[in-house]
Design a protein around this motif. Structure first.
Motif, mmCIF file in Angstrom:
data_model
loop_
_atom_site.group_PDB
_atom_site.id
_atom_site.type_symbol
_atom_site.label_atom_id
_atom_site.label_comp_id
_atom_site.label_asym_id
_atom_site.label_seq_id
_atom_site.Cartn_x
_atom_site.Cartn_y
_atom_site.Cartn_z
ATOM 1 N N HIS A 173 0.367 11.274 3.018
ATOM 2 C CA HIS A 173 1.098 10.462 3.987
ATOM 3 C C HIS A 173 1.925 9.393 3.263
ATOM 4 O O HIS A 173 3.090 9.149 3.604
ATOM 5 N N ASP A 196 -5.193 13.356 2.446
ATOM 6 C CA ASP A 196 -4.315 13.121 3.597
ATOM 7 C C ASP A 196 -3.607 11.773 3.485
ATOM 8 O O ASP A 196 -2.413 11.669 3.748
ATOM 9 N N THR A 197 -4.350 10.750 3.082
ATOM 10 C CA THR A 197 -3.754 9.424 2.946
ATOM 11 C C THR A 197 -2.709 9.416 1.839
ATOM 12 O O THR A 197 -1.625 8.839 1.988
#
Length: 145
Positions: free
Chosen positions: A54, A50-51
């Motif tokens: 992003h 997810d990081t």
């Protein structure tokens, strides 16, 4: 009305089920290969996906965005500040004229503000800069994302 998103905390059984599912997923990823180091690398990638996504998305937005000057001619800073000063002065003059035309407006504010409003209508400054504002530009910056 009442807030729609104000929910009660999750029951302990739901939290325990989530923890068991999360833990079993970690164990499944760790045992997915015969090489422990590779399993650990895969786990780190899975947990940080997810990081990473992003960061890639923000980079894509930065690359794909257009500069304002490519859309229209920009106003020079000096002209912008001059126009802001002129508009503010016109608005202050209009407010003073309205207060002088209708003295009943002084009663529409709190009692501790009435004296300041009367002084403003008679020509005093509409705002006083705090002493800290006279030092110069701040040494920090702010970014709005």
């Amino acid at each position: 009305g009442a807030r729609v998103d104000d929910l009660p905390p999750r029951p302990w059984s739901q939290r325990l089920l989530g923890f068991v599912l999360w833990g079993s997923g970690v164990l499944l990823v760790l045992s997915s290969t015969h090489v422990d180091a590779l399993s650990a690398v895969i786990l780190v990638l899975v947990l940080s996906a997810d990081t990473l996504m992003h960061g890639l998305w923000l980079n894509w937005i930065r690359v794909a965005s257009t500069r304002p000057e490519s859309l229209r001619p920009l106003m020079p800073r000096i002209a912008f500040e001059r126009q802001g000063q002129e508009c503010t002065e016109a608005a202050v003059r209009q407010l003073r004229a309205t207060l002088q035309r209708d003295p009943m407006l002084f009663r529409s504010v709190k009692e501790q503000s009435e004296l300041r409003l009367r002084r403003f209508s008679e020509g005093c400054a509409h705002a006083e800069l705090p002493p800290d504002a006279l030092r110069g530009p701040p040494s920090w910056s702010c970014a709005v994302l």
